[in-house]
Enzyme design. Structure first.
Site, short mmCIF file in Angstrom:
data_model
loop_
_atom_site.label_atom_id
_atom_site.label_comp_id
_atom_site.label_asym_id
_atom_site.label_seq_id
_atom_site.Cartn_x
_atom_site.Cartn_y
_atom_site.Cartn_z
CG ASN A 162 -3.27 3.73 0.59
OD1 ASN A 162 -4.49 3.80 0.69
ND2 ASN A 162 -2.63 2.58 0.49
CD GLU A 222 -2.64 3.90 -5.97
OE1 GLU A 222 -2.73 5.12 -5.86
OE2 GLU A 222 -2.30 3.16 -5.03
CB SER A 270 -0.85 0.05 1.27
OG SER A 270 -1.62 -1.10 1.38
CG HIS A 313 -2.03 -0.51 -4.00
ND1 HIS A 313 -2.44 0.74 -3.63
CD2 HIS A 313 -2.34 -1.32 -2.94
CE1 HIS A 313 -2.96 0.70 -2.42
NE2 HIS A 313 -2.91 -0.53 -1.99
N1 CAA Z 1 -15.85 -9.27 -1.14
C1 CAA Z 1 -16.50 -9.41 -2.30
N2 CAA Z 1 -17.56 -8.67 -2.65
C2 CAA Z 1 -17.99 -7.75 -1.77
C3 CAA Z 1 -17.37 -7.54 -0.54
C4 CAA Z 1 -16.25 -8.35 -0.23
N3 CAA Z 1 -15.58 -8.20 0.92
N4 CAA Z 1 -18.02 -6.55 0.11
C5 CAA Z 1 -19.01 -6.16 -0.68
N5 CAA Z 1 -18.99 -6.87 -1.83
C6 CAA Z 1 -19.87 -6.70 -2.96
C7 CAA Z 1 -21.26 -7.13 -2.65
O1 CAA Z 1 -21.45 -8.52 -2.93
C8 CAA Z 1 -22.06 -6.28 -3.61
O2 CAA Z 1 -22.00 -6.83 -4.91
P1 CAA Z 1 -23.20 -6.65 -5.95
O3 CAA Z 1 -23.36 -5.19 -6.18
O4 CAA Z 1 -22.71 -7.40 -7.15
O5 CAA Z 1 -24.38 -7.26 -5.29
C9 CAA Z 1 -21.29 -4.96 -3.66
O6 CAA Z 1 -19.96 -5.29 -3.25
C10 CAA Z 1 -21.87 -3.94 -2.73
O7 CAA Z 1 -21.88 -4.51 -1.43
P2 CAA Z 1 -23.03 -4.31 -0.36
O8 CAA Z 1 -24.30 -3.94 -1.06
O9 CAA Z 1 -23.04 -5.46 0.56
O10 CAA Z 1 -22.51 -3.14 0.54
P3 CAA Z 1 -22.21 -1.66 0.15
O11 CAA Z 1 -23.10 -1.11 -0.89
O12 CAA Z 1 -22.11 -0.98 1.46
O13 CAA Z 1 -20.75 -1.70 -0.48
C11 CAA Z 1 -18.43 -1.53 -0.33
C12 CAA Z 1 -19.67 -2.20 0.20
C13 CAA Z 1 -18.23 -1.88 -1.78
C14 CAA Z 1 -17.27 -2.05 0.50
C15 CAA Z 1 -18.62 0.03 -0.18
O14 CAA Z 1 -19.02 0.32 1.11
C16 CAA Z 1 -17.39 0.81 -0.52
O15 CAA Z 1 -17.12 1.11 -1.67
N6 CAA Z 1 -16.63 1.24 0.53
C17 CAA Z 1 -15.38 1.93 0.37
C18 CAA Z 1 -14.29 0.93 0.36
C19 CAA Z 1 -12.93 1.57 0.20
O16 CAA Z 1 -12.75 2.76 0.37
N7 CAA Z 1 -11.95 0.74 -0.14
C20 CAA Z 1 -10.60 1.19 -0.31
C21 CAA Z 1 -9.86 1.08 0.99
S1 CAA Z 1 -8.23 1.65 0.84
C22 CAA Z 1 -7.41 0.30 0.29
O17 CAA Z 1 -7.88 -0.77 0.17
C23 CAA Z 1 -6.02 0.60 -0.08
C24 CAA Z 1 -5.02 0.27 0.91
O18 CAA Z 1 -3.95 -0.06 0.49
C25 CAA Z 1 -5.20 0.50 2.33
#
Ligand code: CAA
Length: 502
Positions: free
Chosen positions: A192, A154, A121, A142
Protein backbone atom coordinates in the site's frame (compact mmCIF):
# COMPACT_ATOMS: atom_id res chain seq x y z
CA UNK A 1 6.57 -26.93 16.51
CA UNK A 2 4.70 -24.44 14.30
CA UNK A 3 1.13 -23.69 15.38
CA UNK A 4 -1.51 -24.88 12.89
CA UNK A 5 -4.45 -22.68 13.92
CA UNK A 6 -7.38 -25.06 13.48
CA UNK A 7 -10.14 -22.69 14.58
CA UNK A 8 -10.05 -19.18 13.18
CA UNK A 9 -12.25 -16.23 14.08
CA UNK A 10 -12.88 -13.41 11.62
CA UNK A 11 -14.34 -10.18 12.98
CA UNK A 12 -16.00 -7.96 10.39
CA UNK A 13 -17.56 -9.64 7.37
CA UNK A 14 -17.39 -6.89 4.80
CA UNK A 15 -15.70 -7.53 1.46
CA UNK A 16 -12.34 -8.33 3.02
CA UNK A 17 -13.52 -10.20 6.12
CA UNK A 18 -15.88 -12.42 4.15
CA UNK A 19 -13.11 -13.15 1.64
CA UNK A 20 -10.71 -14.05 4.44
CA UNK A 21 -13.33 -16.30 6.08
CA UNK A 22 -13.78 -18.05 2.73
CA UNK A 23 -10.04 -18.60 2.33
CA UNK A 24 -9.78 -20.25 5.77
CA UNK A 25 -12.92 -22.34 5.26
CA UNK A 26 -11.61 -23.54 1.90
CA UNK A 27 -8.44 -24.72 3.67
CA UNK A 28 -10.57 -27.03 5.85
CA UNK A 29 -10.45 -24.93 9.01
CA UNK A 30 -13.39 -24.14 11.24
CA UNK A 31 -14.27 -20.46 10.97
CA UNK A 32 -16.26 -18.28 13.35
CA UNK A 33 -17.45 -15.13 11.60
CA UNK A 34 -18.49 -12.26 13.86
CA UNK A 35 -20.48 -9.17 12.94
CA UNK A 36 -21.91 -6.33 14.97
CA UNK A 37 -25.61 -7.02 14.33
CA UNK A 38 -27.98 -9.30 12.44
CA UNK A 39 -28.21 -7.08 9.38
CA UNK A 40 -24.43 -6.97 8.98
CA UNK A 41 -24.27 -10.72 9.57
CA UNK A 42 -26.74 -11.28 6.74
CA UNK A 43 -24.67 -9.07 4.43
CA UNK A 44 -21.61 -11.15 5.38
CA UNK A 45 -23.50 -14.36 4.62
CA UNK A 46 -24.46 -12.87 1.25
CA UNK A 47 -20.78 -12.12 0.41
CA UNK A 48 -19.81 -15.70 1.25
CA UNK A 49 -22.64 -17.22 -0.74
CA UNK A 50 -22.05 -15.00 -3.78
CA UNK A 51 -18.30 -15.53 -3.87
CA UNK A 52 -18.51 -19.33 -3.58
CA UNK A 53 -21.58 -19.30 -5.86
CA UNK A 54 -19.50 -17.56 -8.53
CA UNK A 55 -17.00 -20.44 -8.35
CA UNK A 56 -19.85 -22.96 -8.67
CA UNK A 57 -21.26 -21.11 -11.68
CA UNK A 58 -17.85 -21.23 -13.32
CA UNK A 59 -17.57 -24.95 -12.68
CA UNK A 60 -14.61 -24.43 -10.32
CA UNK A 61 -16.47 -25.78 -7.29
CA UNK A 62 -19.21 -28.40 -6.93
CA UNK A 63 -22.37 -27.57 -5.03
CA UNK A 64 -21.40 -30.19 -2.43
CA UNK A 65 -18.00 -28.59 -1.94
CA UNK A 66 -19.68 -25.19 -1.62
CA UNK A 67 -22.01 -26.57 1.05
CA UNK A 68 -19.03 -28.04 2.91
CA UNK A 69 -17.14 -24.75 2.81
CA UNK A 70 -20.14 -22.75 4.03
CA UNK A 71 -20.83 -25.46 6.63
CA UNK A 72 -17.43 -24.81 8.22
CA UNK A 73 -18.38 -21.18 8.87
CA UNK A 74 -20.39 -20.35 11.98
CA UNK A 75 -21.87 -16.85 11.91
CA UNK A 76 -22.55 -15.01 15.15
CA UNK A 77 -23.00 -11.58 16.65
CA UNK A 78 -21.38 -12.61 19.95
CA UNK A 79 -17.64 -12.11 20.41
CA UNK A 80 -17.82 -14.55 23.34
CA UNK A 81 -18.07 -17.29 20.70
CA UNK A 82 -14.39 -16.65 19.93
CA UNK A 83 -13.29 -18.15 23.28
CA UNK A 84 -11.86 -21.29 21.64
CA UNK A 85 -10.34 -19.72 18.54
CA UNK A 86 -6.61 -20.28 17.97
CA UNK A 87 -6.38 -17.19 15.80
CA UNK A 88 -8.70 -14.21 15.37
CA UNK A 89 -8.34 -11.86 12.40
CA UNK A 90 -9.95 -8.46 12.50
CA UNK A 91 -11.24 -6.84 9.28
CA UNK A 92 -13.31 -3.90 10.54
CA UNK A 93 -13.08 -0.31 9.16
CA UNK A 94 -9.71 1.41 9.15
CA UNK A 95 -10.25 3.54 12.24
CA UNK A 96 -7.74 3.15 15.03
CA UNK A 97 -10.17 3.88 17.82
CA UNK A 98 -12.50 1.08 16.65
CA UNK A 99 -9.59 -1.33 16.44
CA UNK A 100 -8.25 -0.49 19.89
CA UNK A 101 -11.66 -1.07 21.48
CA UNK A 102 -12.09 -4.33 19.58
CA UNK A 103 -8.66 -5.68 20.50
CA UNK A 104 -9.17 -4.88 24.18
CA UNK A 105 -12.35 -6.91 23.98
CA UNK A 106 -10.75 -9.79 22.06
CA UNK A 107 -7.95 -9.83 24.60
CA UNK A 108 -10.54 -10.36 27.32
CA UNK A 109 -12.58 -12.98 25.46
CA UNK A 110 -9.93 -15.12 23.74
CA UNK A 111 -7.79 -17.78 25.39
CA UNK A 112 -4.29 -16.58 26.39
CA UNK A 113 -2.56 -18.67 23.70
CA UNK A 114 -4.69 -17.24 20.88
CA UNK A 115 -3.02 -15.04 18.30
CA UNK A 116 -4.81 -11.79 17.51
CA UNK A 117 -4.20 -10.58 13.98
CA UNK A 118 -5.24 -7.43 12.18
CA UNK A 119 -5.91 -7.16 8.47
CA UNK A 120 -5.27 -3.43 8.67
CA UNK A 121 -4.01 -1.96 5.42
CA UNK A 122 -1.82 0.64 7.03
CA UNK A 123 -2.54 1.39 10.67
CA UNK A 124 0.18 0.77 13.24
CA UNK A 125 0.13 -2.86 14.36
CA UNK A 126 2.36 -1.78 17.25
CA UNK A 127 -0.28 0.66 18.50
CA UNK A 128 -2.98 -2.01 18.20
CA UNK A 129 -0.81 -4.55 20.05
CA UNK A 130 0.07 -2.09 22.81
CA UNK A 131 -3.58 -1.86 23.83
CA UNK A 132 -3.69 -5.55 24.78
CA UNK A 133 -2.16 -7.59 27.59
CA UNK A 134 -0.49 -9.85 24.97
CA UNK A 135 1.39 -7.55 22.59
CA UNK A 136 3.76 -10.39 21.69
CA UNK A 137 0.84 -12.36 20.22
CA UNK A 138 -0.60 -9.56 18.11
CA UNK A 139 0.47 -9.45 14.47
CA UNK A 140 -0.54 -8.08 11.08
CA UNK A 141 -1.91 -10.52 8.51
CA UNK A 142 -2.81 -8.40 5.52
CA UNK A 143 -4.79 -9.90 2.63
CA UNK A 144 -5.58 -8.28 -0.73
CA UNK A 145 -8.91 -7.72 -2.39
CA UNK A 146 -10.42 -10.03 -3.60
CA UNK A 147 -8.95 -12.22 -0.83
CA UNK A 148 -9.90 -15.56 -2.43
CA UNK A 149 -8.03 -14.57 -5.61
CA UNK A 150 -4.98 -12.49 -4.71
CA UNK A 151 -2.01 -14.61 -3.70
CA UNK A 152 -0.19 -12.23 -1.39
CA UNK A 153 -0.32 -11.98 2.40
CA UNK A 154 1.81 -9.37 4.17
CA UNK A 155 2.88 -10.59 7.61
CA UNK A 156 3.66 -7.58 9.79
CA UNK A 157 5.68 -8.00 12.96
CA UNK A 158 6.39 -5.35 15.56
CA UNK A 159 9.33 -4.79 17.88
CA UNK A 160 7.51 -6.81 20.56
CA UNK A 161 6.19 -9.73 18.49
CA UNK A 162 7.05 -13.12 20.04
CA UNK A 163 9.99 -14.90 18.42
CA UNK A 164 8.82 -17.31 15.79
CA UNK A 165 5.27 -16.00 15.51
CA UNK A 166 5.85 -14.23 12.18
CA UNK A 167 7.28 -17.50 10.82
CA UNK A 168 4.24 -19.43 12.06
CA UNK A 169 1.86 -16.95 10.41
CA UNK A 170 3.89 -17.06 7.18
CA UNK A 171 3.64 -20.88 7.28
CA UNK A 172 -0.10 -20.55 7.86
CA UNK A 173 -0.38 -18.25 4.81
CA UNK A 174 1.47 -20.84 2.72
CA UNK A 175 -0.93 -23.55 3.93
CA UNK A 176 -3.75 -21.37 2.54
CA UNK A 177 -2.07 -21.37 -0.88
CA UNK A 178 -0.80 -17.81 -0.41
CA UNK A 179 2.69 -16.34 -0.71
CA UNK A 180 3.73 -14.37 2.39
CA UNK A 181 6.18 -11.51 2.60
CA UNK A 182 7.25 -10.49 6.08
CA UNK A 183 8.02 -6.89 7.00
CA UNK A 184 8.22 -4.50 9.94
CA UNK A 185 5.54 -2.05 10.97
CA UNK A 186 5.60 1.04 8.70
CA UNK A 187 2.58 2.93 7.37
CA UNK A 188 1.23 1.13 4.32
CA UNK A 189 3.69 -1.76 4.70
CA UNK A 190 5.19 -2.73 1.35
CA UNK A 191 2.31 -2.79 -1.11
CA UNK A 192 0.00 0.00 0.00
CA UNK A 193 2.95 2.32 0.52
CA UNK A 194 3.67 1.99 -3.20
CA UNK A 195 0.13 1.46 -4.45
CA UNK A 196 -1.75 4.27 -2.72
CA UNK A 197 0.91 6.83 -3.65
CA UNK A 198 0.27 5.92 -7.27
CA UNK A 199 -3.53 5.85 -6.95
CA UNK A 200 -3.59 9.21 -5.18
CA UNK A 201 -1.29 10.62 -7.87
CA UNK A 202 -3.85 9.49 -10.48
CA UNK A 203 -6.50 11.47 -8.55
CA UNK A 204 -4.21 14.50 -8.59
CA UNK A 205 -3.78 14.29 -12.39
CA UNK A 206 -7.56 14.00 -12.72
CA UNK A 207 -8.14 17.02 -10.50
CA UNK A 208 -5.51 19.05 -12.33
CA UNK A 209 -7.33 18.28 -15.57
CA UNK A 210 -4.31 16.59 -17.15
CA UNK A 211 -6.58 13.75 -18.29
CA UNK A 212 -10.01 12.28 -17.60
CA UNK A 213 -11.02 9.19 -15.63
CA UNK A 214 -11.43 6.85 -18.58
CA UNK A 215 -8.28 8.06 -20.30
CA UNK A 216 -6.15 7.53 -17.19
CA UNK A 217 -7.64 4.08 -16.60
CA UNK A 218 -7.09 3.07 -20.22
CA UNK A 219 -3.54 4.44 -20.12
CA UNK A 220 -2.52 2.25 -17.20
CA UNK A 221 -4.49 -0.86 -18.12
CA UNK A 222 -3.72 -0.99 -21.82
CA UNK A 223 -0.47 0.98 -21.84
CA UNK A 224 1.26 -0.68 -18.89
CA UNK A 225 -0.66 -3.97 -18.77
CA UNK A 226 -1.99 -3.54 -15.22
CA UNK A 227 -5.14 -5.58 -14.48
CA UNK A 228 -7.16 -2.45 -13.74
CA UNK A 229 -6.79 1.28 -14.16
CA UNK A 230 -6.36 3.36 -10.97
CA UNK A 231 -9.98 4.54 -10.69
CA UNK A 232 -11.41 1.05 -11.23
CA UNK A 233 -9.04 -0.20 -8.55
CA UNK A 234 -9.87 2.60 -6.12
CA UNK A 235 -13.53 1.65 -6.51
CA UNK A 236 -12.66 -2.01 -5.83
CA UNK A 237 -10.62 -1.24 -2.72
CA UNK A 238 -13.27 1.19 -1.47
CA UNK A 239 -12.79 4.96 -1.45
CA UNK A 240 -13.20 5.11 2.34
CA UNK A 241 -10.39 2.61 2.87
CA UNK A 242 -8.26 4.34 0.24
CA UNK A 243 -8.83 7.68 1.94
CA UNK A 244 -7.89 6.30 5.37
CA UNK A 245 -4.76 4.60 4.05
CA UNK A 246 -3.64 7.87 2.43
CA UNK A 247 -4.24 9.71 5.71
CA UNK A 248 -2.09 7.23 7.59
CA UNK A 249 0.63 7.37 4.96
CA UNK A 250 0.62 11.15 5.07
CA UNK A 251 0.83 11.24 8.86
CA UNK A 252 3.98 9.15 8.73
CA UNK A 253 5.66 10.51 5.59
CA UNK A 254 4.43 14.13 5.54
CA UNK A 255 4.75 13.69 1.78
CA UNK A 256 1.94 15.74 0.28
CA UNK A 257 1.55 13.18 -2.51
CA UNK A 258 0.06 10.96 0.21
CA UNK A 259 -2.39 13.60 1.43
CA UNK A 260 -5.71 12.23 0.21
CA UNK A 261 -6.84 13.98 -2.97
CA UNK A 262 -9.84 16.28 -2.35
CA UNK A 263 -11.93 14.28 -4.82
CA UNK A 264 -11.59 11.25 -2.52
CA UNK A 265 -12.83 13.24 0.43
CA UNK A 266 -15.74 14.56 -1.59
CA UNK A 267 -16.84 11.15 -2.83
CA UNK A 268 -16.48 9.55 0.60
CA UNK A 269 -18.47 12.34 2.26
CA UNK A 270 -21.19 11.84 -0.35
CA UNK A 271 -21.32 8.13 0.56
CA UNK A 272 -20.03 7.11 -2.87
CA UNK A 273 -17.52 4.51 -1.70
CA UNK A 274 -16.99 2.50 -4.88
CA UNK A 275 -18.28 -0.89 -5.90
CA UNK A 276 -19.64 -1.76 -2.49
CA UNK A 277 -22.12 1.14 -2.59
CA UNK A 278 -22.80 0.86 -6.32
CA UNK A 279 -21.06 4.12 -7.15
CA UNK A 280 -17.67 5.73 -6.74
CA UNK A 281 -15.60 7.02 -9.64
CA UNK A 282 -17.86 4.77 -11.74
CA UNK A 283 -21.47 3.67 -11.41
CA UNK A 284 -22.06 -0.06 -11.23
CA UNK A 285 -24.97 -2.00 -12.59
CA UNK A 286 -25.49 0.39 -15.49
CA UNK A 287 -24.86 -0.53 -19.11
CA UNK A 288 -21.44 0.67 -20.23
CA UNK A 289 -21.63 3.49 -22.76
CA UNK A 290 -21.02 2.32 -26.31
CA UNK A 291 -17.53 2.91 -27.60
CA UNK A 292 -17.75 5.32 -30.49
CA UNK A 293 -16.78 3.86 -33.84
CA UNK A 294 -13.56 5.11 -35.35
CA UNK A 295 -14.48 7.83 -37.82
CA UNK A 296 -12.49 8.94 -40.79
CA UNK A 297 -10.45 11.86 -39.48
CA UNK A 298 -12.49 14.57 -41.15
CA UNK A 299 -10.79 17.01 -43.47
CA UNK A 300 -7.28 15.67 -42.91
CA UNK A 301 -5.16 14.63 -45.84
CA UNK A 302 -1.57 15.50 -44.91
CA UNK A 303 -0.17 14.37 -41.56
CA UNK A 304 3.04 15.97 -40.36
CA UNK A 305 5.29 13.97 -38.08
CA UNK A 306 7.98 15.61 -35.97
CA UNK A 307 10.54 13.12 -34.79
CA UNK A 308 13.25 10.80 -35.99
CA UNK A 309 14.34 7.21 -35.78
CA UNK A 310 12.41 4.00 -36.31
CA UNK A 311 9.35 5.23 -34.36
CA UNK A 312 8.77 8.12 -36.80
CA UNK A 313 9.35 5.82 -39.78
CA UNK A 314 6.89 3.21 -38.45
CA UNK A 315 4.31 5.89 -37.75
CA UNK A 316 4.73 7.36 -41.24
CA UNK A 317 4.17 3.92 -42.77
CA UNK A 318 1.05 3.35 -40.66
CA UNK A 319 -0.31 6.80 -41.55
CA UNK A 320 0.25 6.12 -45.24
CA UNK A 321 -1.40 2.72 -45.01
CA UNK A 322 -4.42 4.40 -43.44
CA UNK A 323 -4.76 6.56 -46.55
CA UNK A 324 -3.11 9.83 -45.47
CA UNK A 325 -0.03 11.53 -46.81
CA UNK A 326 2.78 11.62 -44.23
CA UNK A 327 5.45 14.31 -44.18
CA UNK A 328 8.29 14.04 -41.70
CA UNK A 329 10.48 16.66 -40.03
CA UNK A 330 13.37 14.75 -38.51
CA UNK A 331 15.54 17.65 -37.53
CA UNK A 332 15.18 20.99 -35.78
CA UNK A 333 13.91 22.36 -39.08
CA UNK A 334 10.11 22.14 -38.99
CA UNK A 335 9.58 23.56 -42.50
CA UNK A 336 8.50 20.21 -44.05
CA UNK A 337 5.44 19.96 -41.76
CA UNK A 338 4.49 23.64 -41.83
CA UNK A 339 1.47 23.18 -44.09
CA UNK A 340 0.29 19.74 -42.90
CA UNK A 341 -3.36 19.49 -41.81
CA UNK A 342 -2.32 18.04 -38.46
CA UNK A 343 1.14 17.74 -36.96
CA UNK A 344 2.07 14.98 -34.56
CA UNK A 345 5.11 15.64 -32.39
CA UNK A 346 6.49 12.34 -31.16
CA UNK A 347 7.41 13.05 -27.56
CA UNK A 348 6.53 12.49 -23.95
CA UNK A 349 7.72 15.97 -22.99
CA UNK A 350 5.78 19.20 -23.47
CA UNK A 351 5.37 20.04 -27.14
CA UNK A 352 4.05 23.60 -26.97
CA UNK A 353 7.58 24.85 -27.64
CA UNK A 354 7.40 23.13 -31.04
CA UNK A 355 3.93 24.48 -31.72
CA UNK A 356 5.03 28.10 -31.39
CA UNK A 357 7.58 27.56 -34.16
CA UNK A 358 4.92 26.50 -36.69
CA UNK A 359 2.90 28.76 -38.99
CA UNK A 360 -0.25 26.95 -37.72
CA UNK A 361 0.43 26.15 -34.05
CA UNK A 362 -3.20 25.08 -33.58
CA UNK A 363 -2.58 22.04 -35.80
CA UNK A 364 0.04 20.41 -33.53
CA UNK A 365 -0.52 17.78 -30.81
CA UNK A 366 1.97 15.64 -28.92
CA UNK A 367 1.84 11.91 -29.59
CA UNK A 368 3.40 9.31 -27.31
CA UNK A 369 3.12 5.68 -28.38
CA UNK A 370 2.87 3.42 -25.33
CA UNK A 371 3.36 -0.30 -25.90
CA UNK A 372 1.38 -1.69 -28.82
CA UNK A 373 -2.09 -0.57 -27.81
CA UNK A 374 -2.09 3.01 -26.58
CA UNK A 375 -1.18 6.44 -27.91
CA UNK A 376 -1.24 9.44 -25.62
CA UNK A 377 -2.45 12.57 -27.40
CA UNK A 378 -1.34 15.78 -25.72
CA UNK A 379 -3.18 18.96 -26.63
CA UNK A 380 -1.39 22.21 -25.89
CA UNK A 381 -3.08 25.47 -24.97
CA UNK A 382 -2.85 26.36 -28.66
CA UNK A 383 -4.20 23.10 -30.12
CA UNK A 384 -7.59 23.63 -31.75
CA UNK A 385 -10.53 21.37 -30.82
CA UNK A 386 -10.63 20.26 -34.48
CA UNK A 387 -7.03 19.07 -34.31
CA UNK A 388 -7.62 17.26 -31.02
CA UNK A 389 -10.66 15.49 -32.50
CA UNK A 390 -8.84 14.64 -35.73
CA UNK A 391 -5.83 13.17 -33.90
CA UNK A 392 -8.14 11.19 -31.63
CA UNK A 393 -9.79 9.64 -34.70
CA UNK A 394 -6.50 9.13 -36.45
CA UNK A 395 -5.13 7.19 -33.49
CA UNK A 396 -8.19 4.93 -33.59
CA UNK A 397 -7.72 4.39 -37.30
CA UNK A 398 -4.15 3.36 -36.47
CA UNK A 399 -5.72 0.74 -34.20
CA UNK A 400 -4.62 2.20 -30.91
CA UNK A 401 -6.60 3.49 -27.94
CA UNK A 402 -6.19 7.27 -27.68
CA UNK A 403 -5.47 8.67 -24.22
CA UNK A 404 -6.31 12.36 -24.37
CA UNK A 405 -4.23 14.51 -22.04
CA UNK A 406 -2.74 17.91 -21.39
CA UNK A 407 0.73 18.97 -22.47
CA UNK A 408 2.57 18.12 -19.25
CA UNK A 409 5.91 16.42 -18.71
CA UNK A 410 5.64 12.65 -19.16
CA UNK A 411 1.95 13.01 -20.04
CA UNK A 412 -0.01 10.32 -18.10
CA UNK A 413 1.61 6.88 -18.24
CA UNK A 414 5.17 7.82 -17.46
CA UNK A 415 4.16 10.45 -14.92
CA UNK A 416 2.34 7.80 -12.90
CA UNK A 417 4.68 4.94 -13.63
CA UNK A 418 8.02 6.66 -13.06
CA UNK A 419 6.94 8.25 -9.78
CA UNK A 420 5.84 4.80 -8.58
CA UNK A 421 9.13 3.22 -9.71
CA UNK A 422 11.03 5.97 -7.88
CA UNK A 423 9.08 5.13 -4.72
CA UNK A 424 10.06 1.49 -5.08
CA UNK A 425 13.75 2.42 -5.33
CA UNK A 426 13.28 4.67 -2.30
CA UNK A 427 11.86 1.73 -0.36
CA UNK A 428 14.76 -0.49 -1.41
CA UNK A 429 17.25 2.23 -0.49
CA UNK A 430 15.68 2.59 2.96
CA UNK A 431 16.31 -1.09 3.69
CA UNK A 432 12.66 -1.69 4.62
CA UNK A 433 12.13 -4.46 2.08
CA UNK A 434 14.27 -6.50 -0.29
CA UNK A 435 14.04 -6.17 -4.09
CA UNK A 436 12.49 -9.64 -4.21
CA UNK A 437 9.79 -8.79 -1.65
CA UNK A 438 8.97 -5.47 -3.33
CA UNK A 439 8.50 -7.17 -6.69
CA UNK A 440 6.60 -10.15 -5.23
CA UNK A 441 4.37 -7.77 -3.28
CA UNK A 442 3.20 -5.84 -6.32
CA UNK A 443 2.97 -8.87 -8.59
CA UNK A 444 0.92 -10.99 -6.22
CA UNK A 445 -0.82 -8.27 -4.20
CA UNK A 446 -2.08 -6.30 -7.19
CA UNK A 447 -1.74 -8.73 -10.07
CA UNK A 448 0.84 -6.59 -11.87
CA UNK A 449 2.62 -8.30 -14.77
CA UNK A 450 5.98 -7.43 -13.19
CA UNK A 451 7.25 -5.87 -9.97
CA UNK A 452 8.42 -2.25 -10.02
CA UNK A 453 12.11 -3.08 -9.94
CA UNK A 454 11.64 -5.55 -12.76
CA UNK A 455 9.77 -2.85 -14.70
CA UNK A 456 12.55 -0.38 -13.99
CA UNK A 457 15.13 -2.78 -15.41
CA UNK A 458 13.00 -3.44 -18.47
CA UNK A 459 12.54 0.28 -19.24
CA UNK A 460 16.13 1.17 -18.41
CA UNK A 461 17.51 3.00 -15.40
CA UNK A 462 18.71 6.00 -17.36
CA UNK A 463 15.41 6.53 -19.20
CA UNK A 464 13.50 6.48 -15.91
CA UNK A 465 16.03 8.73 -14.19
CA UNK A 466 15.77 11.25 -17.03
CA UNK A 467 11.98 11.04 -17.02
CA UNK A 468 11.95 11.73 -13.30
CA UNK A 469 14.16 14.76 -13.80
CA UNK A 470 11.68 16.08 -16.35
CA UNK A 471 8.79 15.40 -13.97
CA UNK A 472 10.56 17.21 -11.16
CA UNK A 473 11.35 20.16 -13.43
CA UNK A 474 7.68 20.40 -14.41
CA UNK A 475 5.89 19.90 -11.10
CA UNK A 476 8.72 20.80 -8.61
CA UNK A 477 7.47 17.94 -6.45
CA UNK A 478 10.41 16.83 -4.28
CA UNK A 479 9.36 13.19 -4.37
CA UNK A 480 9.66 13.16 -8.18
CA UNK A 481 13.38 13.91 -8.06
CA UNK A 482 15.25 10.66 -8.77
CA UNK A 483 16.24 9.04 -5.46
CA UNK A 484 20.02 9.13 -4.94
CA UNK A 485 20.40 5.37 -5.39
CA UNK A 486 18.90 5.53 -8.89
CA UNK A 487 21.00 8.50 -9.85
CA UNK A 488 24.16 6.85 -8.58
CA UNK A 489 23.49 3.56 -10.35
CA UNK A 490 23.09 5.43 -13.64
CA UNK A 491 26.24 7.46 -13.01
CA UNK A 492 28.16 4.28 -12.14
CA UNK A 493 27.00 2.63 -15.35
CA UNK A 494 25.04 -0.13 -13.56
CA UNK A 495 22.39 -1.31 -15.98
CA UNK A 496 20.10 -3.36 -13.76
CA UNK A 497 18.81 -2.68 -10.28
CA UNK A 498 18.12 -6.38 -9.70
CA UNK A 499 21.75 -7.08 -10.54
CA UNK A 500 22.79 -4.50 -7.93
CA UNK A 501 20.28 -5.55 -5.26
CA UNK A 502 20.24 -9.29 -5.93
N1 CAA B 1 -14.38 -12.89 -5.14
C1 CAA B 1 -13.99 -14.12 -5.48
N2 CAA B 1 -13.46 -14.42 -6.67
C2 CAA B 1 -13.33 -13.42 -7.57
C3 CAA B 1 -13.73 -12.11 -7.29
C4 CAA B 1 -14.27 -11.86 -6.01
N3 CAA B 1 -14.65 -10.63 -5.65
N4 CAA B 1 -13.46 -11.34 -8.37
C5 CAA B 1 -12.94 -12.15 -9.29
N5 CAA B 1 -12.84 -13.40 -8.81
C6 CAA B 1 -12.27 -14.55 -9.48
C7 CAA B 1 -13.11 -14.99 -10.62
O1 CAA B 1 -14.09 -15.94 -10.21
C8 CAA B 1 -12.08 -15.63 -11.53
O2 CAA B 1 -11.76 -16.92 -11.04
P1 CAA B 1 -11.30 -18.09 -12.03
O3 CAA B 1 -10.06 -17.64 -12.70
O4 CAA B 1 -11.09 -19.25 -11.10
O5 CAA B 1 -12.44 -18.27 -12.97
C9 CAA B 1 -10.83 -14.77 -11.33
O6 CAA B 1 -11.01 -14.13 -10.07
C10 CAA B 1 -10.69 -13.75 -12.41
O7 CAA B 1 -11.89 -12.98 -12.41
P2 CAA B 1 -12.61 -12.42 -13.71
O8 CAA B 1 -12.22 -13.25 -14.89
O9 CAA B 1 -14.04 -12.23 -13.42
O10 CAA B 1 -12.08 -10.96 -13.84
P3 CAA B 1 -10.62 -10.45 -14.09
O11 CAA B 1 -9.81 -11.34 -14.93
O12 CAA B 1 -10.81 -9.04 -14.48
O13 CAA B 1 -9.95 -10.47 -12.64
C11 CAA B 1 -9.36 -9.45 -10.63
C12 CAA B 1 -10.48 -9.78 -11.58
C13 CAA B 1 -8.76 -10.71 -10.07
C14 CAA B 1 -9.96 -8.62 -9.52
C15 CAA B 1 -8.26 -8.64 -11.44
O14 CAA B 1 -8.86 -7.61 -12.12
C16 CAA B 1 -7.16 -8.11 -10.57
O15 CAA B 1 -6.21 -8.80 -10.25
N6 CAA B 1 -7.25 -6.80 -10.21
C17 CAA B 1 -6.32 -6.16 -9.33
C18 CAA B 1 -6.84 -6.26 -7.95
C19 CAA B 1 -5.93 -5.60 -6.94
O16 CAA B 1 -5.04 -4.83 -7.27
N7 CAA B 1 -6.15 -5.93 -5.68
C20 CAA B 1 -5.39 -5.37 -4.60
C21 CAA B 1 -6.04 -4.12 -4.10
S1 CAA B 1 -5.12 -3.40 -2.82
C22 CAA B 1 -5.68 -4.19 -1.46
O17 CAA B 1 -6.56 -4.97 -1.45
C23 CAA B 1 -4.91 -3.86 -0.26
C24 CAA B 1 -5.50 -2.86 0.62
O18 CAA B 1 -5.26 -2.99 1.78
C25 CAA B 1 -6.17 -1.68 0.13
Amino acid sequence: MAQTFETVGVVGLGTMGAGIAEVFARSGRRVIGVEADDAALERGRGHLERSTGRAVAKGKLTEDAQREILGRVTLTTSRADLADADLVIEAIPEIMEFKRVLFADLDRVCKPSAVLATNTSSLSVTAIAAGTSRPGRVIGMHFFNPAPVMKLVEVIHTVVTDDGLADDIAALARSLGKTPITAGDRAGFVVNRLLLGYLNHACALLEAGVAGRDDIDAAMKLGVGLPMGPFTLLDLIGLDTSYEVCEVLFRETRDRRHAPAPVLRELVTAGLLGRKTGRGFYSYGEAAPATPEARQAASVSTVGIVGGGPEAATLATAVERAGFKPVVAESADLTPVGDADVVLALSDRPVVELAVRLPHPERLAGLHLVGDEVAEVASTVLTSPETTAAVHDLVQILDRTPVMCGDRAEFVVNALLYAYLNDAVRMLESGYASAGDIDTGMRLGCGYPAGPLEMLDAIGLEAVRDGLRALYAEYREPAFAPVPLLDQLVTAGVRSIREYAG
